[in-house]
Design an enzyme around this catalytic site. Structure first.
Site, PDB file in Angstrom:
ATOM      1  CG  HIS A 244      -7.659   0.470   1.641  1.00 49.51           C
ATOM      2  ND1 HIS A 244      -7.618   1.333   1.727  1.00 49.51           N
ATOM      3  CD2 HIS A 244      -7.284   0.253   0.102  1.00 49.51           C
ATOM      4  CE1 HIS A 244      -7.293   2.422   1.233  1.00 49.51           C
ATOM      5  NE2 HIS A 244      -7.504   1.677   0.001  1.00 49.51           N
ATOM      6  CD  GLU A 303      -8.589  -2.882  -7.420  1.00 45.93           C
ATOM      7  OE1 GLU A 303      -9.940  -2.375  -8.042  1.00 45.93           O
ATOM      8  OE2 GLU A 303      -7.710  -1.736  -8.269  1.00 45.93           O
TER       9      GLU A 303
HETATM   10  N1  ACO Z   1      -2.692 -10.764   1.974  1.00 47.16           N
HETATM   11  C1  ACO Z   1      -1.845 -11.035   3.052  1.00 47.16           C
HETATM   12  N2  ACO Z   1      -1.656  -9.972   4.024  1.00 47.16           N
HETATM   13  C2  ACO Z   1      -1.864  -8.831   3.329  1.00 47.16           C
HETATM   14  C3  ACO Z   1      -2.201  -8.391   2.998  1.00 47.16           C
HETATM   15  C4  ACO Z   1      -3.437  -9.407   2.209  1.00 47.16           C
HETATM   16  N3  ACO Z   1      -4.017  -8.738   0.902  1.00 47.16           N
HETATM   17  N4  ACO Z   1      -2.374  -7.138   3.365  1.00 47.16           N
HETATM   18  C5  ACO Z   1      -1.208  -6.827   3.967  1.00 47.16           C
HETATM   19  N5  ACO Z   1      -1.262  -8.276   4.782  1.00 47.16           N
HETATM   20  C6  ACO Z   1      -0.542  -7.988   5.055  1.00 47.16           C
HETATM   21  C7  ACO Z   1       0.990  -7.961   5.257  1.00 47.16           C
HETATM   22  O1  ACO Z   1       1.753  -9.535   4.336  1.00 47.16           O
HETATM   23  C8  ACO Z   1       2.004  -7.678   6.566  1.00 47.16           C
HETATM   24  O2  ACO Z   1       2.408  -8.422   7.531  1.00 47.16           O
HETATM   25  P1  ACO Z   1       3.617  -8.375   7.626  1.00 47.16           P
HETATM   26  O3  ACO Z   1       3.397  -6.845   9.086  1.00 47.16           O
HETATM   27  O4  ACO Z   1       3.682  -9.979   8.475  1.00 47.16           O
HETATM   28  O5  ACO Z   1       4.951  -8.118   6.701  1.00 47.16           O
HETATM   29  C9  ACO Z   1       0.740  -6.875   7.236  1.00 47.16           C
HETATM   30  O6  ACO Z   1      -0.993  -7.300   6.540  1.00 47.16           O
HETATM   31  C10 ACO Z   1       0.529  -4.819   6.444  1.00 47.16           C
HETATM   32  O7  ACO Z   1       1.323  -4.680   5.378  1.00 47.16           O
HETATM   33  P2  ACO Z   1       1.320  -3.268   4.923  1.00 47.16           P
HETATM   34  O8  ACO Z   1       2.576  -3.908   3.122  1.00 47.16           O
HETATM   35  O9  ACO Z   1       2.202  -2.688   5.467  1.00 47.16           O
HETATM   36  O10 ACO Z   1      -0.048  -2.235   4.571  1.00 47.16           O
HETATM   37  P3  ACO Z   1       0.023  -2.143   3.529  1.00 47.16           P
HETATM   38  O11 ACO Z   1      -1.503  -0.982   4.322  1.00 47.16           O
HETATM   39  O12 ACO Z   1       1.037  -0.714   2.762  1.00 47.16           O
HETATM   40  O13 ACO Z   1      -0.878  -2.236   2.880  1.00 47.16           O
HETATM   41  C11 ACO Z   1      -1.588  -2.979   0.671  1.00 47.16           C
HETATM   42  C12 ACO Z   1      -1.563  -2.239   1.722  1.00 47.16           C
HETATM   43  C13 ACO Z   1      -0.531  -2.870  -0.018  1.00 47.16           C
HETATM   44  C14 ACO Z   1      -3.341  -2.624  -0.203  1.00 47.16           C
HETATM   45  C15 ACO Z   1      -2.019  -4.466   0.846  1.00 47.16           C
HETATM   46  O14 ACO Z   1      -3.254  -4.641   2.225  1.00 47.16           O
HETATM   47  C16 ACO Z   1      -2.003  -5.323  -0.477  1.00 47.16           C
HETATM   48  O15 ACO Z   1      -1.389  -5.683  -0.513  1.00 47.16           O
HETATM   49  N6  ACO Z   1      -3.167  -6.041  -0.512  1.00 47.16           N
HETATM   50  C17 ACO Z   1      -3.413  -6.782  -1.434  1.00 47.16           C
HETATM   51  C18 ACO Z   1      -3.099  -6.150  -3.418  1.00 47.16           C
HETATM   52  C19 ACO Z   1      -4.051  -5.337  -2.868  1.00 47.16           C
HETATM   53  O16 ACO Z   1      -6.044  -6.018  -2.965  1.00 47.16           O
HETATM   54  N7  ACO Z   1      -5.048  -4.258  -3.568  1.00 47.16           N
HETATM   55  C20 ACO Z   1      -5.483  -2.782  -4.086  1.00 47.16           C
HETATM   56  C21 ACO Z   1      -5.856  -2.400  -3.233  1.00 47.16           C
HETATM   57  S1  ACO Z   1      -7.262  -0.889  -3.100  1.00 47.16           S
HETATM   58  C22 ACO Z   1      -6.020   0.337  -4.484  1.00 47.16           C
HETATM   59  O17 ACO Z   1      -5.744   0.227  -4.327  1.00 47.16           O
HETATM   60  C23 ACO Z   1      -7.102   0.871  -5.709  1.00 47.16           C
END
Ligand code: ACO
Length: 360
Positions: A244, A303
């Site tokens: 998140h 989620e």
């Molecule tokens: N699985 C694996 N790796 C992850 C995940 C995940 N679920 N979430 C983040 N990371 C990793 C990224 O790959 C990134 O790695 P890197 O630095 O080596 O490139 C690092 O963690 C940071 O990720 P960001 O994208 O910068 O984090 P951000 O805060 O922007 O992302 C997000 C938040 C989009 C929710 C992300 O955690 C994600 O994609 N989760 C999976 C999708 C999901 O569950 N979405 C629902 C969110 S709740 C809602 O919106 C209602």
């Protein structure tokens, strides 16, 4: 430049507060757990919209919302075969887009009534079943389950109300920001909600729970979770339902929904094997993510248990985002009113990194 506007404060709000370090969500002075445990959707809408409309009492709002569902059902004829070939979220969005912009309480209720009446109708029509007409005298959650043709006894209704109250608002998330940007141009409520709708659709936001079901189905048995998840991460995939932007600890909404699932199970609802599988997947995913990303706390988000709860209530995975919309639209409407009342046009700047004109 701040990537993804991370950490930027872009609005002042009385609606909700997300504390990412403490894992706390407050909606108009109430902890999300207390809203989920005790409120009906109509009560949560009344709480959220207080001060933004001239509101009747909860019973009056429930009656007008029932009428809005009924009026919307009359427009189902607009659901032609072309729309039915779309994803449910796209079909419901197209139907909602037929509403004019209308700033009144009835305009706002028409939006909620439409999404509520069309979501179950679209699900049923895609299965070759006839839509079920709304019953305006019933509560909103009960009527949605009834229109779906799903169990609508008190335990199932309580579970859906718990879901609606958990996701009704959540600070300046991507879809709420999109709704506020449109509201800041004074375009109107329907336009603002449609912006929210479109932003919510993406799998990094409200489109995640459908893929959570695909992940659970792919894993199959609890013992298979570590290997399956490890392979997904090795392919560079993200684990849906984890991570998140704001929460650095467990998303409090995940616990509110897990409590709702437990209450449903006590009443004989849901599938205990599915819950055991989900807990094994959660455990394995957290373990893997901690080892792979020791510097980036990644925990379970709303989620993951949304997927379990909506599945237990008989919604098909491709309609999960519509069910999210059903409640979050109330949040977008409140934010749109707040933005239009006091906010300035939202207009950030970009940093140009393209070529300069060549001197003649
Ligand atoms: N699985 C694996 N790796 C992850 C995940 C995940 N679920 N979430 C983040 N990371 C990793 C990224 O790959 C990134 O790695 P890197 O630095 O080596 O490139 C690092 O963690 C940071 O990720 P960001 O994208 O910068 O984090 P951000 O805060 O922007 O992302 C997000 C938040 C989009 C929710 C992300 O955690 C994600 O994609 N989760 C999976 C999708 C999901 O569950 N979405 C629902 C969110 S709740 C809602 O919106 C209602």
């Amino acid at each position: 430049m701040v990537q993804g506007l991370d950490g930027v404060i872009a609005a002042q709000t009385v609606l909700s507060d997300v504390d990412g370090q403490a894992g706390r969500l407050v909606i108009r002075g109430r902890d999300v757990a207390s809203l989920a445990a005790g409120f009906r959707f109509e009560e949560a809408v009344t709480l959220l919209w207080e001060g933004f409309f001239d509101l009747p009492d909860v019973a009056g709002l429930a009656a007008r919302l029932g009428q809005a569902r009924q009026a919307a059902f009359g427009d189902l004829a607009a659901l032609d075969p072309v729309l039915l070939r779309l994803e449910p979220i796209e079909a419901v969005r197209a139907l909602a887009a037929r509403l004019p912009d209308d700033e009144t309480l009835d305009g706002a209720l028409a939006i909620l009534g439409r999404v509520a009446a069309f979501t179950p109708a679209v699900v049923r029509l895609r299965k070759g079943l006839d839509p079920i007409a709304p019953d305006p005298a019933r509560g909103h959650a009960e009527d949605v389950l009834r229109m779906l043709g799903a169990p609508s006894d008190p335990a199932h209704v309580r579970a859906l109300d718990a879901y609606f109250c958990t996701v009704i608002d959540h600070g300046l998330n991507a879809s709420t920001f999109a709704a506020r940007v449109v509201a800041s141009t004074r375009a109107g409520l329907t336009s603002s909600v449609l912006a929210g709708f479109s932003a919510l659709k993406g799998p990094l936001h409200g489109g995640a729970p459908g893929p959570v079901i695909a992940m659970l189905d792919g894993i199959g048995e609890p013992a298979g979770a570590p290997a399956w998840l490890e392979a997904a991460l090795a392919r560079g995939e993200r684990l849906m339902g984890f991570g998140h932007r704001i929460y650095r600890v467990r998303d409090p909404r995940a616990d509110a929904l897990k409590d709702a699932l437990r209450a449903l199970a006590l009443a004989g609802g849901g599938d205990p094997r599915r819950m055991r599988l989900a807990e094994a997947v959660e455990h394995a995913a957290l373990d893997l993510l901690r080892r792979r990303k020791p510097d980036r706390p990644l925990d379970v988000n709303v989620e993951f248990y949304t997927a379990l709860l909506l599945e237990a209530l008989d919604f098909p995975p491709d309609a999960f985002t519509c069910v999210f919309d059903l409640s979050r639209a109330a949040g977008w409407i409140a934010h749109a009113r707040e933005q239009a009342a006091g906010g300035k046009l939202i207009r950030p700047q970009s940093l140009y990194v393209g070529p300069q004109p060549i001197a003649a």
